[in-house]
Write an enzyme that holds these catalytic residues in place. Structure first.
Site, PDB file in Angstrom:
ATOM      1  N   ASP A  14     -18.592 108.976  21.480  1.00 33.02           N
ATOM      2  CA  ASP A  14     -16.997 109.666  20.977  1.00 33.02           C
ATOM      3  C   ASP A  14     -16.763 108.858  19.667  1.00 33.02           C
ATOM      4  O   ASP A  14     -17.772 108.532  19.058  1.00 33.02           O
ATOM      5  CB  ASP A  14     -16.162 108.249  21.795  1.00 33.02           C
ATOM      6  CG  ASP A  14     -14.863 108.590  21.553  1.00 33.02           C
ATOM      7  OD1 ASP A  14     -13.933 108.940  20.503  1.00 33.02           O
ATOM      8  OD2 ASP A  14     -13.961 108.564  22.550  1.00 33.02           O
ATOM      9  N   CYS A  63      -9.973 113.490  22.039  1.00 32.26           N
ATOM     10  CA  CYS A  63     -11.008 112.759  23.655  1.00 32.26           C
ATOM     11  C   CYS A  63     -10.754 114.331  23.922  1.00 32.26           C
ATOM     12  O   CYS A  63     -11.428 115.218  24.655  1.00 32.26           O
ATOM     13  CB  CYS A  63     -10.425 111.521  24.052  1.00 32.26           C
ATOM     14  SG  CYS A  63     -11.277 110.544  22.723  1.00 32.26           S
ATOM     15  N   LYS A  71     -17.847 107.159  29.910  1.00 34.05           N
ATOM     16  CA  LYS A  71     -16.782 107.515  29.743  1.00 34.05           C
ATOM     17  C   LYS A  71     -16.486 109.237  29.632  1.00 34.05           C
ATOM     18  O   LYS A  71     -17.739 109.857  29.424  1.00 34.05           O
ATOM     19  CB  LYS A  71     -16.575 107.943  28.037  1.00 34.05           C
ATOM     20  CG  LYS A  71     -14.733 108.358  27.959  1.00 34.05           C
ATOM     21  CD  LYS A  71     -14.840 107.204  26.481  1.00 34.05           C
ATOM     22  CE  LYS A  71     -12.878 107.728  25.812  1.00 34.05           C
ATOM     23  NZ  LYS A  71     -12.854 107.822  24.392  1.00 34.05           N
ATOM     24  N   HIS A  84      -1.430 117.743   1.232  1.00 36.48           N
ATOM     25  CA  HIS A  84      -0.219 118.915   2.699  1.00 36.48           C
ATOM     26  C   HIS A  84       0.540 118.328   3.604  1.00 36.48           C
ATOM     27  O   HIS A  84       0.328 116.789   4.143  1.00 36.48           O
ATOM     28  CB  HIS A  84      -1.414 119.400   2.810  1.00 36.48           C
ATOM     29  CG  HIS A  84      -1.442 120.702   4.186  1.00 36.48           C
ATOM     30  ND1 HIS A  84      -0.013 120.544   5.231  1.00 36.48           N
ATOM     31  CD2 HIS A  84      -1.076 122.228   3.749  1.00 36.48           C
ATOM     32  CE1 HIS A  84       0.298 122.133   5.750  1.00 36.48           C
ATOM     33  NE2 HIS A  84      -0.497 122.516   4.642  1.00 36.48           N
ATOM     34  N   ASP A 135     -17.836 114.553  20.971  1.00 37.43           N
ATOM     35  CA  ASP A 135     -16.135 115.119  21.225  1.00 37.43           C
ATOM     36  C   ASP A 135     -16.046 115.320  19.936  1.00 37.43           C
ATOM     37  O   ASP A 135     -14.750 116.640  19.947  1.00 37.43           O
ATOM     38  CB  ASP A 135     -15.692 113.919  22.574  1.00 37.43           C
ATOM     39  CG  ASP A 135     -14.861 113.059  21.749  1.00 37.43           C
ATOM     40  OD1 ASP A 135     -15.842 112.306  20.684  1.00 37.43           O
ATOM     41  OD2 ASP A 135     -14.535 112.285  22.377  1.00 37.43           O
ATOM     42  N   HIS A 136     -15.947 114.267  19.419  1.00 34.29           N
ATOM     43  CA  HIS A 136     -14.947 114.874  17.395  1.00 34.29           C
ATOM     44  C   HIS A 136     -15.744 113.654  16.593  1.00 34.29           C
ATOM     45  O   HIS A 136     -16.376 113.151  16.902  1.00 34.29           O
ATOM     46  CB  HIS A 136     -13.543 114.855  17.427  1.00 34.29           C
ATOM     47  CG  HIS A 136     -13.491 113.625  18.431  1.00 34.29           C
ATOM     48  ND1 HIS A 136     -13.346 112.334  17.834  1.00 34.29           N
ATOM     49  CD2 HIS A 136     -12.702 113.073  19.423  1.00 34.29           C
ATOM     50  CE1 HIS A 136     -12.411 111.592  18.618  1.00 34.29           C
ATOM     51  NE2 HIS A 136     -12.483 111.935  19.985  1.00 34.29           N
TER      52      HIS A 136
END
Length: 536
Positions: A40, A80, A128, A251, A313-314
């Site tokens: 993760d 996630c 997980k 931004h 996942d990221h």
């Protein structure tokens, strides 16, 4: 000793038959085993230069040397549950409708592992998963549902660090180590006896920051937690202090994210460096668990028969762009590691093609020799990494020259869409008109500090048209708006007369309590506006 078995393993792997060779559709009996380790929040840029210089990752380096590493791998949604839903389904987020961390796949959804089991693979999962609906806190859901409300509330405490002052403390994340032990025990007691191939999945929570204290000054914060042992794996001199734009020049979506993550206040250089150092140390601990799996496969004489995949996942912003966590299309958040090694996989190969996590599904089926469904968003990565594919000129045709990532959850007040090509990163928001887009040339601006969307209107327009040919993003955004309102209304009705008291005690970092009537009015005004996806 390690170098000796590395060379032996590499030689035996090269001699093994290649999986998924063109024209071959075999049953499980002739297919290799597969082990996939998914962590993760791992920044994929740490797996290649120059990011690889900041922390020692010996087993990721081993996989790089004896397998294929994908230099431009991305999440399809930088949070996630939606990301994992894409990985397990092979479908883009707008197709799974996994809009937030609470909404994922149906528990009975047929995943790639289900199909492999149906075709004769023995399967096992540890750790997980987080790809089905129904998880995560009420606070996480309410924050996602109300992101269009005209208020600005801090949803986190300031990020913090916590050190275990012990140079011998290895097992910091006990839960992950226990799941790693369980996976190894399964390999030793079960998998070794199988006559059919197996697929093993291990999901790690690291290097995701740890949960916050439940009360006190740091309530709602996330903690980067490690020991002196792992901190010793980090090269202090190589830690880069990220440049930040002034708050007034950010931004508007970035400002909202930074504010809700409680990162608009003052941070010292030491604080930022510590957060980044502790995060890298957590990555080193993650690498060690991957290593335990690789070593166990070697000890059981399974490594030369097994394809090993590592991804995440990221990523993790770790204070880049004045943020932590993910929920962003910036590289630190969206770029993931993706390494593959095993029989038939090219060694020491770096693939520059842009790929994403939806490619895992067809890749797993291709390894098993199973015909691919036609409705998938992803493409098999085997042709890009297989020794049997020799024609370099056709490599560009094996995967589209773009990837899609989208985000619809909390800490971001507009649905976000990223089209990543080899040179460009184009980020569109909401309906494509109400929020200005962003364009970055990653070849000259790898830190994504200069938005050149207005400077190059022809390129911006061309990329926007390409994005719209892939996804009708204004319509998707309207659907998410409507979903958020419907879900919030259901939840609000379920709370009865205590709605304001309950929402004040969610993860709003106590801001709601200061002016509850003001925020209630903002919610009511939001609920009065109506968005119909069919009219967009």
């Amino acid at each position: 000793m390690l170098l000796l078995w590395v060379s032996v393993v590499a030689a035996s792997a090269l001699a093994a038959p290649a999986p998924g060779a063109p024209g071959q559709r075999r049953g499980a009996a002739g297919a290799p085993n597969v082990v996939i380790v998914v962590s993760d929040s791992f920044d994929g840029r740490l797996t290649f230069y120059p990011g690889s210089q900041v922390v020692k990752l010996p087993f990721i380096n081993f996989m790089k040397a004896h397998g294929t590493s994908f230099l431009n791998a991305y999440t399809n949604s930088p949070i996630c549950c939606p990301s994992r839903a894409a990985m397990w389904s092979g479908l883009f987020t707008h197709l799974t409708e996994s809009w937030n961390n609470f909404k994922g796949l149906d528990p009975n959804y047929t995943t790639w592992m289900d199909i492999m089991e149906k075709h004769g693979y023995r399967t096992q999962k540890f750790g997980k998963l987080d790809y089905t609906s129904g998880h995560h806190s009420i606070s996480n859901r309410v924050e996602a549902w109300t992101r269009d409300v005209a208020f600005l509330l801090r949803q986190e405490g300031r990020p913090m660090v916590n050190l275990i002052p012990n140079k011998t403390k290895v097992r910091v994340m006990e839960g992950d180590w226990k799941n790693t032990d369980r996976a190894i025990n399964w390999l030793r007691k079960e998998a070794i006896n199988y006559t059919k191939p197996f697929v093993l999945y291990l999901g790690l929570n690291l290097p995701h920051p740890y949960p916050s204290p439940s009360s006190g000054e740091n309530f709602g914060s996330s903690t980067f937690h490690t020991s002196l042992y792992w901190l010793g794996k980090v090269s202090d001199d190589a830690i880069k202090i990220p440049k930040w734009s002034p708050l007034s020049e950010m931004h508007p979506v970035d400002y909202y994210s930074s504010y809700t993550k409680n990162c608009t206040g003052k941070f010292t250089e030491k604080e930022i460096k510590n957060i980044r150092a502790f995060y890298y140390a957590m990555c080193a601990e993650t690498d060690a668990m991957l290593g335990k799996i690789i070593l166990a496969l070697r000890q059981l004489d399974l490594l030369q028969k097994t394809i090993v995949i590592y991804t995440s996942d990221h990523g993790e912003l770790a204070m880049e762009h004045r943020q932590f966590y993910k929920m962003s299309m910036y590289e630190a958040s969206a770029h993931v590691p993706l390494l593959v090694m095993g029989p038939g996989i090219k060694a020491n190969l770096q693939v520059s093609n842009v790929v994403s996590l939806v490619d895992i599904y067809p890749t797993m089926l291709d390894i098993a020799g199973i015909s691919l469904p036609h409705n998938l968003s992803g493409y098999s990565l085997l042709p890009l990494s297989s020794e049997t594919f020799k024609n370099e000129h056709k490599l560009k045709d094996l995967h589209p020259p773009w990837i899609l990532s989208e985000y619809h959850g909390c800490n971001v007040n507009a649905s976000t869409y990223m089209l990543r090509t080899h040179q460009w990163k184009y980020i569109a928001y909401s309906d494509g008109a109400s929020v200005l887009p962003q364009l970055f040339d990653l070849s000259s601006d790898p830190d994504e500090l200069t938005n050149i969307a207005t400077k190059f209107p022809e390129i911006t327009y061309s990329l926007d048209q390409k994005l719209r040919s892939i996804i009708n993003y204004p319509k998707v955004s309207a659907s998410v708006h409507q979903y958020n309102k419907e879900q919030f209304i259901k939840w609000k009705q379920s709370t009865g007369q205590n709605y304001s008291n309950i929402i004040a005690n969610l993860r709003w970092h106590q801001d709601w309590l200061k002016e509850p009537r003001k925020y209630e009015n903002a919610v009511n005004q939001w609920l009065k506006t109506h968005t119909n996806p069919k009219t967009v």
